[in-house]
Write a protein that holds these residues in place. Structure first.
Motif, mmCIF file in Angstrom:
data_model
loop_
_atom_site.group_PDB
_atom_site.id
_atom_site.type_symbol
_atom_site.label_atom_id
_atom_site.label_comp_id
_atom_site.label_asym_id
_atom_site.label_seq_id
_atom_site.Cartn_x
_atom_site.Cartn_y
_atom_site.Cartn_z
ATOM 1 N N THR A 80 -77.269 64.148 -18.099
ATOM 2 C CA THR A 80 -77.341 63.614 -16.730
ATOM 3 C C THR A 80 -78.351 62.480 -16.641
ATOM 4 N N GLN A 81 -79.510 62.684 -17.265
ATOM 5 C CA GLN A 81 -80.548 61.656 -17.256
ATOM 6 C C GLN A 81 -80.101 60.403 -17.988
ATOM 7 N N ASN B 183 -77.466 69.603 -20.615
ATOM 8 C CA ASN B 183 -76.853 69.015 -19.427
ATOM 9 C C ASN B 183 -77.830 68.104 -18.698
ATOM 10 N N SER B 184 -79.070 68.520 -18.626
ATOM 11 C CA SER B 184 -80.099 67.719 -17.977
ATOM 12 C C SER B 184 -80.307 66.401 -18.719
ATOM 13 N N GLN C 6 -69.887 58.470 -9.769
ATOM 14 C CA GLN C 6 -69.190 59.671 -10.240
ATOM 15 C C GLN C 6 -68.129 59.308 -11.266
ATOM 16 N N SER D 174 -69.924 58.588 -14.473
ATOM 17 C CA SER D 174 -70.379 59.846 -15.054
ATOM 18 C C SER D 174 -69.232 60.575 -15.760
ATOM 19 N N ASP D 175 -68.084 60.660 -15.098
ATOM 20 C CA ASP D 175 -66.908 61.315 -15.692
ATOM 21 C C ASP D 175 -66.467 60.579 -16.958
ATOM 22 N N ILE E 100 -68.944 61.213 -19.894
ATOM 23 C CA ILE E 100 -68.739 62.543 -20.483
ATOM 24 C C ILE E 100 -67.490 62.544 -21.360
ATOM 25 N N ILE F 276 -76.990 59.373 -18.401
ATOM 26 C CA ILE F 276 -75.983 58.714 -17.572
ATOM 27 C C ILE F 276 -76.653 57.903 -16.464
ATOM 28 N N GLU F 277 -77.607 58.499 -15.796
ATOM 29 C CA GLU F 277 -78.296 57.820 -14.693
ATOM 30 C C GLU F 277 -79.053 56.585 -15.190
ATOM 31 N N LYS G 109 -78.565 74.207 -20.293
ATOM 32 C CA LYS G 109 -79.186 73.535 -19.150
ATOM 33 C C LYS G 109 -79.971 72.309 -19.606
#
Length: 205
Positions: free
Chosen positions: A26-27, A22-23, A45, A48-49, A52, A29-30, A19
């Motif tokens: 995500t951060q 992943n967090s 999206q 993001s893909d 990854i 990427i943003e 977790k």
């Protein structure tokens, strides 16, 4: 908590670690998306893909990510090169799709030799050469069953007159290749030299 040498340390389960990872991703990427000012340019999206896919490509050797958005028509600039280290969009231009994938919009994709269709998935750039299409960049398809026959199909990046904006003005759509992501001639050499040698390309529709 576990105690080691008098210190109390938090004990994380594998689920907790996942977790947290992943967090963090995500951060990242943003933040990259925002700092590179990609909002309204590349779908979040999709970015993001692609990011990854970039992180999962262990053999990458450059902090560059190329994204091809085949959901857009060929009359739009749907080829993007993002410098992830500098958090900058360094190229945004037109790119052709395969003649059997569709006319203005690519709707059919393939990994089959001689299909003359575009392939999706993750690619890794390799070396350059001069061939029948001029200065070209070899690609290795990394997505099993989707683009892993890229070498056998001679799917490469190259420049083409039919990938220029003037072709769109004359015909109403960009010209099409035999499956290669062909670029405008005036930019192809510079882009190839920038992304060659181990950068990631992510093509989606």
């Amino acid at each position: 908590f576990v105690t080691t040498l008098g210190l109390s340390l938090p004990c994380f389960s594998q689920t907790s670690k996942t977790k947290i990872q992943n967090s963090y991703i995500t951060q990242t990427i943003e933040n990259t998306y925002k700092q590179a000012q990609l909002e309204g340019v590349i779908d979040f999206q999709l970015f993001s893909d692609a990011y990854i896919a970039y992180k999962e490509t262990l053999d990458r050797r450059k902090s560059l990510l190329t994204i091809i958005d085949y959901s857009k028509p060929s009359t739009e600039k749907r080829f993007y090169v993002v410098d992830l280290k500098k958090k900058q969009l360094i190229f945004n231009t037109y790119v052709a799709h395969g003649v059997n994938s569709g006319e203005t919009v690519a709707k059919r994709f393939s990994n089959i030799i001689n299909s003359r269709k575009t392939s999706l998935g993750t690619f890794l750039t390799d070396t350059t050469y001069y061939g029948s299409n001029g200065y070209s960049l070899r690609l290795d398809g990394l997505t099993s069953g989707v683009n892993d026959k890229a070498r056998e199909r001679y799917i490469v990046i190259h420049g083409a007159d039919y990938a220029n904006e003037s072709f769109i003005k004359q015909h109403g759509y960009l010209g099409r290749s035999w499956g290669c992501p062909a670029l405008p001639t005036k930019l192809s050499h510079e882009i190839i030299d920038t992304i060659k040698g181990g950068s990631v390309i992510y093509a989606s529709a």
